[in-house]
Scaffold this active site. Structure first.
Site, PDB file in Angstrom:
ATOM      1  N   GLU A  53       0.828  -1.201   0.000  1.00  0.00           N
ATOM      2  CA  GLU A  53       0.000   0.000   0.000  1.00  0.00           C
ATOM      3  C   GLU A  53       0.872   1.265   0.000  1.00  0.00           C
ATOM      4  O   GLU A  53       0.591   2.227  -0.720  1.00  0.00           O
ATOM      5  CB  GLU A  53      -0.921   0.005   1.224  1.00  0.00           C
ATOM      6  CG  GLU A  53      -1.880  -1.172   1.293  1.00  0.00           C
ATOM      7  CD  GLU A  53      -1.325  -2.353   2.087  1.00  0.00           C
ATOM      8  OE1 GLU A  53      -2.126  -3.033   2.743  1.00  0.00           O
ATOM      9  OE2 GLU A  53      -0.094  -2.579   2.044  1.00  0.00           O
ATOM     10  N   TRP A 173      19.226 -36.746 -20.857  1.00  0.00           N
ATOM     11  CA  TRP A 173      18.262 -35.888 -20.177  1.00  0.00           C
ATOM     12  C   TRP A 173      16.884 -36.143 -20.764  1.00  0.00           C
ATOM     13  O   TRP A 173      16.724 -36.149 -21.987  1.00  0.00           O
ATOM     14  CB  TRP A 173      18.614 -34.421 -20.349  1.00  0.00           C
ATOM     15  CG  TRP A 173      19.891 -34.051 -19.690  1.00  0.00           C
ATOM     16  CD1 TRP A 173      21.104 -33.894 -20.287  1.00  0.00           C
ATOM     17  CD2 TRP A 173      20.094 -33.765 -18.292  1.00  0.00           C
ATOM     18  NE1 TRP A 173      22.046 -33.526 -19.372  1.00  0.00           N
ATOM     19  CE2 TRP A 173      21.452 -33.431 -18.130  1.00  0.00           C
ATOM     20  CE3 TRP A 173      19.248 -33.755 -17.189  1.00  0.00           C
ATOM     21  CZ2 TRP A 173      21.984 -33.094 -16.877  1.00  0.00           C
ATOM     22  CZ3 TRP A 173      19.787 -33.419 -15.962  1.00  0.00           C
ATOM     23  CH2 TRP A 173      21.141 -33.090 -15.814  1.00  0.00           C
ATOM     24  N   ARG A 187      15.628 -22.965  -8.764  1.00  0.00           N
ATOM     25  CA  ARG A 187      16.619 -23.173  -7.707  1.00  0.00           C
ATOM     26  C   ARG A 187      17.132 -21.838  -7.174  1.00  0.00           C
ATOM     27  O   ARG A 187      17.262 -21.640  -5.966  1.00  0.00           O
ATOM     28  CB  ARG A 187      17.802 -23.981  -8.240  1.00  0.00           C
ATOM     29  CG  ARG A 187      17.556 -25.457  -8.463  1.00  0.00           C
ATOM     30  CD  ARG A 187      18.842 -26.128  -8.946  1.00  0.00           C
ATOM     31  NE  ARG A 187      18.679 -27.560  -9.146  1.00  0.00           N
ATOM     32  CZ  ARG A 187      19.667 -28.372  -9.516  1.00  0.00           C
ATOM     33  NH1 ARG A 187      20.872 -27.871  -9.731  1.00  0.00           N
ATOM     34  NH2 ARG A 187      19.449 -29.659  -9.670  1.00  0.00           N
ATOM     35  N   THR A 203      19.049 -41.120  -5.496  1.00  0.00           N
ATOM     36  CA  THR A 203      19.418 -40.060  -6.435  1.00  0.00           C
ATOM     37  C   THR A 203      20.821 -39.542  -6.133  1.00  0.00           C
ATOM     38  O   THR A 203      21.631 -39.300  -7.036  1.00  0.00           O
ATOM     39  CB  THR A 203      18.405 -38.901  -6.366  1.00  0.00           C
ATOM     40  OG1 THR A 203      17.104 -39.392  -6.698  1.00  0.00           O
ATOM     41  CG2 THR A 203      18.774 -37.774  -7.314  1.00  0.00           C
ATOM     42  N   ASP A 207      23.337 -40.322  -9.181  1.00  0.00           N
ATOM     43  CA  ASP A 207      23.572 -39.153 -10.028  1.00  0.00           C
ATOM     44  C   ASP A 207      24.764 -38.306  -9.587  1.00  0.00           C
ATOM     45  O   ASP A 207      25.271 -37.512 -10.376  1.00  0.00           O
ATOM     46  CB  ASP A 207      22.326 -38.265 -10.069  1.00  0.00           C
ATOM     47  CG  ASP A 207      21.139 -38.952 -10.722  1.00  0.00           C
ATOM     48  OD1 ASP A 207      21.333 -40.040 -11.296  1.00  0.00           O
ATOM     49  OD2 ASP A 207      20.023 -38.408 -10.650  1.00  0.00           O
ATOM     50  N   GLY A 308      14.091 -38.735  -5.522  1.00  0.00           N
ATOM     51  CA  GLY A 308      13.450 -39.490  -6.587  1.00  0.00           C
ATOM     52  C   GLY A 308      11.965 -39.718  -6.395  1.00  0.00           C
ATOM     53  O   GLY A 308      11.310 -39.099  -5.556  1.00  0.00           O
ATOM     54  N   SER A 314       6.065 -40.182  -1.339  1.00  0.00           N
ATOM     55  CA  SER A 314       5.852 -40.119   0.112  1.00  0.00           C
ATOM     56  C   SER A 314       5.323 -38.756   0.536  1.00  0.00           C
ATOM     57  O   SER A 314       4.399 -38.654   1.347  1.00  0.00           O
ATOM     58  CB  SER A 314       7.165 -40.430   0.849  1.00  0.00           C
ATOM     59  OG  SER A 314       7.613 -41.741   0.564  1.00  0.00           O
TER      60      SER A 314
END
Length: 378
Positions: A53, A173, A187, A203, A207, A308, A314
């Site tokens: 405002e 990819w 990110r 992961t 990776d 993952g 979950s």
């Protein structure tokens, strides 16, 4: 001439300019309107700075516009309390505003009630314009205030037939370069106020990710904290990027026994943090308790979960995903043994599935970027 709903949509757009930037405050947008025409705009940039405002009224002064007798359209009820900045109700009354159009009421006892103060001083107040959208805008703020946990964003990429990797685990990819740039921007935004990226142990091991922000030619490249949820802690001497290059920005979440082990002690010596995961009496993980722990210990307002599939599922099952970013690649694997996006549930009817609502759909290079959110009221 724009009606109140059209004006409120413009105010919502103003508020979105501060996406991920206002913690611990809510995002708010405001417009100064004369005869249905927008004359000035403002939004809350960051905590400690002027509220929307006040920014809007300042914008009006810069343009030489007298706000007396005008209408103020604001996504959230103006505050009535003295915090780091003076009450917005005082600024509105001092400006001589005749009417205030509010999207949703302020749910906090210290700031709520500004509408009544305005009305008692002769200002006409219209409430509840696009209330659902305005409340959705502050969903993160409501979680911080009521549940004391971070806002959780789940990000995943899949093929058109719902696969995240080949049967051998090859996944780089699935998404396009354009989608990957979008993820790095996400990110970067999550990182600004101390957010983190959460991945599962599988992961992490398969990776060996860096979980950094990599945006060519862009200045703001602060990376989020890296958080790994795993039942098997690595050794401090293992050649993983996070341990080797980012020990002070890496957190492992594991069982109480693992967190008290010599392995954990060695990880802590090099700067890695190891937190025990809270559990229920039956031994299952208390995911909501875990999120609250991260919020309390790290002042972490946002979590970006990048996999993952088991960890993502979950969180979904517990109703802890607040926004789901799905990158759908125009690719078919046509292999029943390829890894699915999610698996393990056995619903016998469609009603037993997990239902979300579509918030937005857009093209990102060749990919389709879908943003899903929980159904209204959940």
């Amino acid at each position: 001439m724009m009606d109140n709903e059209a004006l409120m949509r413009e105010a919502l757009n103003e508020a979105q300019k501060a996406l991920y930037m206002t913690y611990p405050n809510p995002r708010v947008g405001a417009l100064l309107v004369v005869d249905g025409t927008i004359m000035a705009r403002g939004y809350h940039h960051e905590a400690g700075g002027p509220h929307a405002e006040v920014e809007c009224l300042r914008n009006a002064r810069e343009k030489g516009i007298d706000p007396k007798g005008a209408t103020l359209v604001v996504t959230l009820e103006p505050c009535k309390h003295m915090g780091k900045t003076p009450p917005c109700t005082e600024a509105i009354l001092s400006a001589g505003i005749d009417q205030v159009v509010i999207g949703t009421s302020d749910p906090t006892p210290e700031a709520g009630g500004g509408a009544e103060i305005l009305e008692s001083n002769g200002v006409r107040v219209i409430r509840g314009v696009l209330e659902e959208e305005c409340r959705e805008l502050i969903r993160d703020f409501l979680l911080w205030k009521t549940e004391k946990r971070p806002f959780v964003i789940l990000k995943m990429a899949e093929t058109m037939d719902g696969r995240i990797a080949t049967r051998t685990g090859h996944s780089q990819w699935i998404s396009s370069p354009e989608s990957r740039v979008l993820v790095h921007r996400l990110r970067s935004m999550v990182a600004q106020k101390g957010g983190l990226i959460l991945i599962g142990g599988k992961t992490f091991r398969q990776d060996n990710p860096s979980l950094t922000v990599r945006l060519s030619g862009e200045e703001n490249t602060k990376s989020p904290l890296a958080c790994v949820f795993t039942s098997h802690l690595p050794n401090a001497t293992d050649d993983y990027f996070l341990i080797r290059e980012r020990p002070g920005e890496t957190i492992f979440l594991s069982s109480a026994a693992a967190a008290a082990s010599p392995q954990a002690a060695e990880l802590r010596k090099i700067g890695v943090r190891v937190f025990p995961v809270p559990q229920f009496l039956n031994g299952s993980t208390d995911l909501k308790g875990l999120l609250r722990q991260l919020y309390a210990e790290l002042s972490c307002p946002y979590i970006l979960c990048e996999g993952g599939g088991f960890l993502g599922l979950s969180l979904l099952e517990e109703g802890l995903v607040d926004e789901f970013h799905l990158h759908l690649a125009p690719l078919f694997l046509a292999d029943n043994e390829a890894l699915p996006l999610f698996s393990g549930k056995m619903p016998l009817s469609l009603q037993e599935g997990m239902v979300f609502r579509t918030s937005s759909i857009s093209l990102c290079g060749p990919d389709v970027h879908i943003v899903l959110r929980p159904k209204a009221g959940e």
